[in-house]
Design a protein around this motif. Structure first.
Motif, PDB file in Angstrom:
ATOM      1  N   LYS A  41       0.830  -1.204   0.000  1.00  0.00           N
ATOM      2  CA  LYS A  41       0.000   0.000   0.000  1.00  0.00           C
ATOM      3  C   LYS A  41       0.866   1.257   0.000  1.00  0.00           C
ATOM      4  O   LYS A  41       0.581   2.229  -0.711  1.00  0.00           O
ATOM      5  CB  LYS A  41      -0.922   0.005   1.220  1.00  0.00           C
ATOM      6  CG  LYS A  41      -1.988  -1.082   1.192  1.00  0.00           C
ATOM      7  CD  LYS A  41      -2.974  -0.918   2.335  1.00  0.00           C
ATOM      8  CE  LYS A  41      -4.064  -1.979   2.259  1.00  0.00           C
ATOM      9  NZ  LYS A  41      -5.235  -1.688   3.069  1.00  0.00           N
ATOM     10  N   VAL A  42       1.923   1.242   0.806  1.00  0.00           N
ATOM     11  CA  VAL A  42       2.844   2.377   0.844  1.00  0.00           C
ATOM     12  C   VAL A  42       3.416   2.643  -0.538  1.00  0.00           C
ATOM     13  O   VAL A  42       3.487   3.794  -0.995  1.00  0.00           O
ATOM     14  CB  VAL A  42       3.982   2.113   1.860  1.00  0.00           C
ATOM     15  CG1 VAL A  42       5.116   3.119   1.676  1.00  0.00           C
ATOM     16  CG2 VAL A  42       3.456   2.170   3.290  1.00  0.00           C
ATOM     17  N   GLU A  43       3.840   1.581  -1.234  1.00  0.00           N
ATOM     18  CA  GLU A  43       4.453   1.757  -2.553  1.00  0.00           C
ATOM     19  C   GLU A  43       3.493   2.416  -3.545  1.00  0.00           C
ATOM     20  O   GLU A  43       3.908   3.223  -4.378  1.00  0.00           O
ATOM     21  CB  GLU A  43       4.924   0.404  -3.097  1.00  0.00           C
ATOM     22  CG  GLU A  43       6.074  -0.221  -2.325  1.00  0.00           C
ATOM     23  CD  GLU A  43       7.326   0.646  -2.332  1.00  0.00           C
ATOM     24  OE1 GLU A  43       7.554   1.367  -3.325  1.00  0.00           O
ATOM     25  OE2 GLU A  43       8.060   0.631  -1.327  1.00  0.00           O
ATOM     26  N   ILE A  44       2.215   2.072  -3.470  1.00  0.00           N
ATOM     27  CA  ILE A  44       1.233   2.687  -4.361  1.00  0.00           C
ATOM     28  C   ILE A  44       1.191   4.200  -4.146  1.00  0.00           C
ATOM     29  O   ILE A  44       1.200   4.987  -5.100  1.00  0.00           O
ATOM     30  CB  ILE A  44      -0.158   2.053  -4.142  1.00  0.00           C
ATOM     31  CG1 ILE A  44      -0.155   0.598  -4.634  1.00  0.00           C
ATOM     32  CG2 ILE A  44      -1.240   2.863  -4.848  1.00  0.00           C
ATOM     33  CD1 ILE A  44      -1.400  -0.178  -4.247  1.00  0.00           C
ATOM     34  N   TRP A  45       1.160   4.615  -2.873  1.00  0.00           N
ATOM     35  CA  TRP A  45       1.116   6.043  -2.556  1.00  0.00           C
ATOM     36  C   TRP A  45       2.405   6.736  -2.976  1.00  0.00           C
ATOM     37  O   TRP A  45       2.371   7.822  -3.577  1.00  0.00           O
ATOM     38  CB  TRP A  45       0.866   6.244  -1.065  1.00  0.00           C
ATOM     39  CG  TRP A  45      -0.564   6.035  -0.662  1.00  0.00           C
ATOM     40  CD1 TRP A  45      -1.174   4.847  -0.381  1.00  0.00           C
ATOM     41  CD2 TRP A  45      -1.564   7.043  -0.515  1.00  0.00           C
ATOM     42  NE1 TRP A  45      -2.492   5.053  -0.059  1.00  0.00           N
ATOM     43  CE2 TRP A  45      -2.757   6.394  -0.126  1.00  0.00           C
ATOM     44  CE3 TRP A  45      -1.563   8.422  -0.660  1.00  0.00           C
ATOM     45  CZ2 TRP A  45      -3.938   7.086   0.106  1.00  0.00           C
ATOM     46  CZ3 TRP A  45      -2.740   9.126  -0.417  1.00  0.00           C
ATOM     47  CH2 TRP A  45      -3.914   8.460  -0.044  1.00  0.00           C
ATOM     48  N   ILE A  46       3.542   6.147  -2.654  1.00  0.00           N
ATOM     49  CA  ILE A  46       4.824   6.776  -2.979  1.00  0.00           C
ATOM     50  C   ILE A  46       4.975   6.923  -4.496  1.00  0.00           C
ATOM     51  O   ILE A  46       5.387   7.980  -4.996  1.00  0.00           O
ATOM     52  CB  ILE A  46       5.991   5.958  -2.403  1.00  0.00           C
ATOM     53  CG1 ILE A  46       5.935   5.930  -0.870  1.00  0.00           C
ATOM     54  CG2 ILE A  46       7.331   6.511  -2.885  1.00  0.00           C
ATOM     55  CD1 ILE A  46       6.152   7.259  -0.200  1.00  0.00           C
TER      56      ILE A  46
END
Length: 642
Positions: free
Chosen positions: A84-89
């Motif tokens: 999920k973090v990677e999607i936002w970043i």
């Protein structure tokens, strides 16, 4: 600048730390609850968020969410959360433009980008030596150039004016990596162009609840009609009423929580100790006029005094903790750890549900019901103290997630080649060849064990915080008592570390604080409260993420008998508090009685009677007090009975 001439503590990246014991349980419930599923439950941070390229919310909620999600994902190690973090970043990086601007084009406010910068810095610290970290640092550097340019073109407004120095942690983190002097100039310029928090804390003009200075309706009436949004009426332009504009911001609880660290950064930029002196003065004045027994201050949105039925906003709790973490890092002054512990172990622990699936907007020290009802809040709504998905405003729904992860990340810091223990909750940290493991139930236990494993078997200092409440602090290393004198709230041990275990044993007394707002009972960093049995009901059905009310099923209006103080006892009980991760519970058994002239006012516990308290001295009872942070309904400010 000061940054060039002194050493400070350094934080470890969140992928170097693991929570243990009850603290691990707390992070796990958050990961399996709202923090780990908010994007699946709440559209403001869901796939349609403008921060992800959609047409949805484009302001602060996405950045707030990511600011907590990044450390939580890497502290727990959950692949699901990291993805999920990677999607936002990836989405944020893709939004960067040639002039340095990034984020949704539908909202050009600088404020939410300052929050996003913090999340990006946290991510870059984890990926410090790879292309992901480099890409984030490049974006931050370009945006810093954009901000510097914008400062010459238009003034900061509203939240950006009050919170511009929120950029400082990110700018200094980037400076540590690049040594670009322009970043320090930008930090200084942001300070000079934003609200003068130094003068506010120096003078501290708001000594009464805010409604005595700025009635809410007067504030509403001062705005133009188009800005009078009943849900968020905060868009008063400075040129319409500078006085009300300043009052709004300097009385706003979250602004104040954030601004504590701004004085520390002013000190870091200038080396002038007047900022540290005013920081301490500001804290003392804030608590003198608005302090609550749980370590927080009354701020049901704005400063609301000391009465224990006033509210304290969850955003204020997590932002104050973050400020205290920054203050200790910059100043190396461990005396701030007392406040840090009190806020986390009391106020933060109680206001997010035990299962991590709901939260309150406002908590009350005396909280006898959690219902939709008209209370004496300054500007908040009737649902502000229920446990739910989005009570009152959604800012806390988005921002609550940073509290526990950043607390865990800052329990230990680096000091040169050594390590500093800020608080003794159970964790494990890994730093090159060194592993430090803390076990035990602190703060619900008076002992903690610290095991230091050092593959190189080299010498370095371990600094241990000495809490001000400790009547004694015994340190035993591998069965051998250590003799060290505290200095400046700390004990420093320098050894050739290999595989040693330190056992820390604290002495603690029951402490009673009698105030005009009632009687408070403490032991260690914990406030103790009388738990009130409650009936739970569903207000809005959403499965695990339902909104809930709690109503008392027993009498709550007890006072404590100081005339029987010698009969009070402290003990541990095998008492399970559901989903708290604590079963061997510290309790205080006290003598009390029902107070006949204490009732409900404005749907909350009325003002605590402190004179002519009426009770039947033939009907005293044994009352079992438990840690405030483990309660839902409770009384923690008591009438004193003699």
């Amino acid at each position: 600048m000061k940054h060039e001439h002194y050493e400070e503590f350094k934080t470890l990246a969140c992928n170097q730390i693991e929570a243990r014991g009850w603290l691990h349980h707390r992070l796990e419930t958050l990961a399996s609850g709202l923090s780990g599923h908010l994007d699946e439950t709440w559209e403001d941070v869901g796939p349609e968020s403008a921060w992800l390229g959609g047409d949805g919310e484009s302001w602060e909620r996405g950045p707030y969410f990511l600011d907590g999600l990044v450390p939580l994902a890497y502290l727990t190690g959950e692949t699901r959360l990291k993805l999920k973090v990677e999607i936002w970043i990836h989405s944020v990086l893709a939004s960067s433009s040639d002039n340095g601007y990034f984020g949704p084009s539908s909202n050009t406010d600088i404020w939410p980008r300052l929050v996003m910068m913090k999340a990006l810095v946290s991510y870059a610290a984890i990926h410090k030596d790879n292309e992901h970290g480099a890409a984030v640092r490049a974006l931050l550097g370009h945006f810093a150039t954009y901000m510097q340019d914008q400062l010459t073109k238009k003034p900061l407004e509203m939240w950006s004016f009050a919170r511009a120095m929120e950029a400082c942690p990110s700018l200094f983190s980037l400076y540590d990596k690049t040594k670009d002097q322009a970043l320090l100039k930008l930090a200084a310029d942001l300070a000079d162009h934003s609200l003068d928090w130094y003068t506010f804390f120096h003078d501290f003009p708001i000594k009464k609840p805010i409604w005595e200075y700025m009635p809410w309706q007067e504030y509403i009436d001062s705005m133009d009609e188009a800005s009078q949004d009943e849900y968020q009426p905060t868009l008063l332009e400075r040129d319409r009423s500078e006085e009300l504009f300043q009052l709004y911001h300097t009385s706003h609880g979250v602004n104040i929580a954030m601004s504590f660290k701004y004085l520390a950064y002013r000190y870091k930029l200038t080396g002038d100790t007047k900022y540290l002196e005013t920081l301490r003065n500001g804290k003392n004045k804030l608590m003198e006029y608005h302090g609550q027994g749980n370590g927080m201050y009354g701020c049901d949105e704005h400063l609301s005094g000391r009465e224990p039925s006033q509210g304290t906003e969850l955003c204020t709790v997590v932002e104050l903790l973050y400020s205290l973490e920054q203050i200790m890092q910059i100043t190396k002054d461990l005396s701030w750890s007392d406040w840090f512990e009190q806020v986390a172990y009391n106020a933060l622990l109680t206001t997010i549900s035990a299962d991590g699936c709901s939260h309150q907007y406002n908590q009350q020290v005396n909280q006898i019901s959690i219902t939709v009802a008209k209370r004496q809040w300054y500007s908040n709504h009737d649902d502000s103290n229920i446990f739910g998905l989005e009570p009152n405003f959604g800012c806390c729904t988005a921002n609550m997630h940073q509290g526990w992860p950043k607390f865990v990340q800052n329990l230990w810091m680096k000091d040169g080649q050594g390590y500093v223990c800020i608080s003794y909750a159970p964790i494990q940290l890994h730093d090159q060849e060194v592993t430090i493991t803390v076990t035990g139930g602190y703060p619900f236990s008076d002992t903690a064990k610290i095991h230091i494993h050092n593959e190189r078997q080299t010498a370095f200092p371990i600094t241990l915080t000495v809490p001000s409440w400790a009547t004694s602090m015994d340190i035993i290393m591998d069965g051998r008592p250590m003799h060290a004198s505290p200095k400046n709230h700390q004990i420093q041990l320098t050894e050739t570390w290999a595989d040693q275990t330190l056992e820390i044993r604290f002495g603690a007394d029951i402490r009673i604080e009698e105030t005009a707002q009632g009687l408070f009972v403490y032991r260690g960093p914990l406030l103790y409260a009388l738990p009130i049995e409650a009936e739970e009901s569903i207000l809005v059905e959403r499965g695990r993420f339902s909104d809930k009310e709690f109503r008392p099923t027993q009498a709550w209006n007890y006072g404590l008998l100081l005339s029987k103080r010698d009969e009070w006892t402290f003990t541990y009980q095998e008492m399970t508090i559901e989903n708290r991760g604590v079963s061997h519970l510290p309790t205080i058994k006290a003598k009390g009685a029902l107070v006949q002239n204490w009732g409900i006012e404005h749907n909350s516990a009325g003002k605590v009677p402190t004179g002519n308290v009426q009770y039947d001295d033939e009907s005293t009872e044994d009352l079992v007090l438990i840690p405030y942070g483990l309660t839902t309904l409770r009384i923690a400010a008591f009438p004193a009975l003699y």
